[in-house]
Design a protein around this motif. Structure first.
Motif, PDB file in Angstrom:
ATOM      1  N   LYS B 140       6.691   5.274  -1.802  1.00 27.87           N
ATOM      2  CA  LYS B 140       7.957   4.776  -1.235  1.00 27.87           C
ATOM      3  C   LYS B 140       9.138   5.666  -1.658  1.00 27.87           C
ATOM      4  CE  LYS B 140       6.692  -0.131  -1.007  1.00 27.87           C
ATOM      5  NZ  LYS B 140       6.820  -1.438  -1.717  1.00 27.87           N
ATOM      6  N   ILE B 141       9.094   6.156  -2.899  1.00 30.11           N
ATOM      7  CA  ILE B 141      10.222   6.951  -3.408  1.00 30.11           C
ATOM      8  C   ILE B 141      10.176   8.381  -2.871  1.00 30.11           C
ATOM      9  CG2 ILE B 141      11.240   7.948  -5.510  1.00 30.11           C
ATOM     10  CD1 ILE B 141      10.166   5.388  -6.993  1.00 30.11           C
ATOM     11  N   ASP B 145       9.324   8.084   4.597  1.00 27.86           N
ATOM     12  CA  ASP B 145       9.092   7.993   6.042  1.00 27.86           C
ATOM     13  C   ASP B 145       7.615   7.778   6.390  1.00 27.86           C
ATOM     14  OD1 ASP B 145      11.788   8.472   6.291  1.00 27.86           O
ATOM     15  OD2 ASP B 145      11.519  10.648   6.486  1.00 27.86           O
ATOM     16  N   ASN B 146       6.744   7.847   5.380  1.00 32.50           N
ATOM     17  CA  ASN B 146       5.311   7.695   5.650  1.00 32.50           C
ATOM     18  C   ASN B 146       4.807   6.373   5.065  1.00 32.50           C
ATOM     19  OD1 ASN B 146       5.657  10.259   6.540  1.00 32.50           O
ATOM     20  ND2 ASN B 146       4.301  11.241   5.060  1.00 32.50           N
ATOM     21  N   ALA B 147       3.542   6.059   5.367  1.00 28.88           N
ATOM     22  CA  ALA B 147       2.903   4.921   4.708  1.00 28.88           C
ATOM     23  C   ALA B 147       2.930   5.169   3.197  1.00 28.88           C
ATOM     24  CB  ALA B 147       1.477   4.774   5.202  1.00 28.88           C
TER      25      ALA B 147
END
Lengths: 414, 414
Positions: B140-141, B145-147
């Motif tokens: 997430k960090i 923009d991706n899973a």
């Protein structure tokens, strides 16, 4: 200290004109003999003969005999550049001075009679990605939706650590690896022998002099730390690699085996082959700036890749974007220390032409354009295939300096 | 063989109730003393004392004295599980049997009087990425923009090779690394000391018994090959790592230093702490299937991370998705061999709660939510900060098994 075997008397020391393993080369290796399979000892290659370096050093009363009477190159490598130069001068003298050649001949035997071994203990193994042509091709094949070159590529020599424990000497069979692979059109991975086994033709550098933890080695320190050069085949299972490598890089797709030549050519032997690297497209940070290299950073090495005796590619090492000194400076700029036996490789050597690509992934464009060989077409390697890398560089006075070949046969998965 | 120093007579062997280094633990280390700084020797921790294992073995006439009278743990580690078990039974007997304790006490001295060293030579160092909570947070960090989890994450334990030559023992200062870093809003990288120096709290496994090249170690082979467990701090320069790691993974962002505890706790000491790993979301390929593990694959180790003496996190190792046996099976499934001294780490241990995150990147959410400590706020580490990892696991009969701490202070960049 391992006592060397008794040499056979009378082996010749005259070489054919143009032999790439003449007195300007003098690569080091370690071998055993049939009589003494448990006594590895240091040898120096002279044509198709080997000189028992420890035996000769003792006979000539060399002050460096202790470094040469060892089962591995480590102590010599750790001794530092002044010693490397002194030993090299002695070896050359023994092999070329008329008054010494008879004595030297007593310590020579045909290369075909000895068994070559891995000549040093590999400490850390690092693999770079220094060919712009290779990186561009791989980017297009693996990441067709992104820019071919990663954003960082021209700012730093990208590298990663590989597995030191599976570096094997030329001649060691390579077992086809098994692992997970997931083609894009399938939902879940399957398990089995790699279907996309590949090679990577590389040039590797062997660290002799260690460095202190917390310090960096500047570009000018390259020759003080690097003992020599060897050919390296970075076997790669493309299907395993493709599924595993995001986000932390290659792992099992590479770690099953990395083959190196049995011969380490001293850096000094390549003096005549030093050339400027390609022009730079972006400015480099000071620790990587070409002008800080005391000599041209490139090396004009011409590599030949063959499969089952058929030449499939001739990659030019002169085309590499990043130099070996830049790789060393980058690898240590964070304070990482060097140990004797550290091995770092260039990454696949590819030139701009199709006939100069250093791996099958590029040569067959991901397997879509198989190579037609006399013994059949190849997208990737088949069991039983034998891959050989060889190379030479210009030497002094029009001579050639050969790098010892690295060869291995693919064995079926177990 | 290094002769051990003369022990001081009469050191106590009685431990306080609940001491995490009691006779069910018996971790191994290597130390020197002020009298004999050049004589590293094997010791076993007993409370806040160390037993000179080689000296005691000689006094008791142990058949394994030669393995214990060494300057490193390598020969003992290579001797294999039956020997590990026999030596462990002897040590326990010497420290607990009333008729032996007086003799054992002659070979004990306070831990505070010795200097601990790196207890074995690290062969290859591999770092995994086995915490789902950590991998999700980092995804997430770093890749908003991706899973959050890469597509392969639940199918295989992602790992990569790190630098073995810069693994250092607890207590060794860590110099802040310099390198290239490029914040997203800038056009070109700049060079300087890392501004985002971080820790990663990890648990590492030490390989004793080697394996043959070309063979795989199944899940059932875990206990035959793994000698013991140690705490590890995988220091990470997030700014260097963020700029360099695409596409080949972390390199200089990690290679400047990796700290390990001075103590290796035998795997057998953690028998009472074995628990089932978390439920699986996707089916695993047979070589990784939990049912093929002869015992529960998880370990209930509770870690504490502290900065300058203040606890900042308590990561639970029980929450790790991938087990140590699965990591070993995966690492060798391609035929890669194991060597004595191979070290493989879990990757950052993070639990589901914020207070259980094992690195500052997660704890401060990329630096955006600094920690408030009594000595100031921290997004990342400052020069002079001292980071300590400690851990314990449930032992037999309600006892505790401690892992030796790993601690280090950050020194300014050079």
């Amino acid at each position: 200290m391992t006592p060397p075997p008794q040499p056979r008397a009378g082996a010749p020391t005259d070489l054919p004109e143009g032999d790439p393993f003449g007195p300007d080369n003098l690569p080091y290796g370690v071998c055993t003999t049939a009589e003494h399979p448990d006594r590895p000892h240091i040898v120096v290659r002279h044509g198709d003969f080997v000189l028992d370096a420890g035996g000769a050093a003792a006979a000539f009363g060399s002050a460096h005999a202790d470094l040469l009477q060892q089962p591995l190159l480590g102590p010599l490598m750790a001794a530092g550049r002044p010693v490397w130069q002194a030993v090299r001068a002695e070896l050359r003298e023994w092999l070329t001075a008329p008054e010494h050649r008879e004595t030297a001949a007593r310590f020579m035997r045909p290369l075909s009679e000895v068994t070559m071994r891995l000549p040093f203990e590999v400490a850390d193994y690092v693999d770079f990605y220094a060919s712009e042509h290779h990186a561009t091709n791989v980017g297009k094949i693996f990441r067709p939706d992104n820019a071919a070159l990663p954003a960082n590529w021209k700012h730093l020599p990208i590298g990663y650590h590989g597995r030191a424990g599976t570096v094997v000497v030329s001649g060691t069979p390579v077992v086809r690896p098994r692992g997970q692979r997931k083609p894009p059109h399938e939902d879940a991975p399957s398990f089995g022998p790699s279907k996309r086994l590949d090679i990577e033709a590389e040039v590797a550098f062997v660290v002799g002099t260690p460095s202190a933890h917390g310090e960096s080695v500047p570009l000018s320190g390259f020759r003080d730390h690097v003992f020599g050069v060897t050919l390296l085949n970075d076997w790669s299972a493309r299907d395993i690699q493709g599924w595993e490598y995001v986000p932390l890089g290659p792992f099992l797709g590479k770690s099953f085996a990395t083959s190196v030549s049995a011969w380490v050519t001293p850096l000094d032997a390549l003096d005549a082959a030093r050339i400027a690297p390609p022009a730079r497209d972006v400015p480099l940070l000071p620790y990587l700036e070409d002008s800080a290299e005391p000599e041209p950073g490139g090396i004009d090495l011409r590599i030949t890749v063959s499969i089952n005796g058929h030449t499939v590619s001739e990659p030019p090492f002169s085309a590499m974007y990043w130099t070996a000194a830049q790789q060393l400076a980058h690898m240590t700029v964070n304070g990482a220390s060097l140990r004797t036996g550290d091995l770092y490789a260039s990454g696949t050597v590819s030139g701009p032409e199709r006939s100069q690509r250093g791996c099958l992934l590029e040569l067959t464009w991901g397997g879509k354009e198989p190579l037609e060989l006399p013994d059949g077409s190849r997208a990737f390697l088949e069991d039983g295939d034998e891959v050989t890398l060889s190379a030479w560089a210009p030497g002094p006075g029009g001579s050639r300096i050969g790098l010892g070949e690295v060869t291995a046969r693919v064995e079926p998965s177990r």
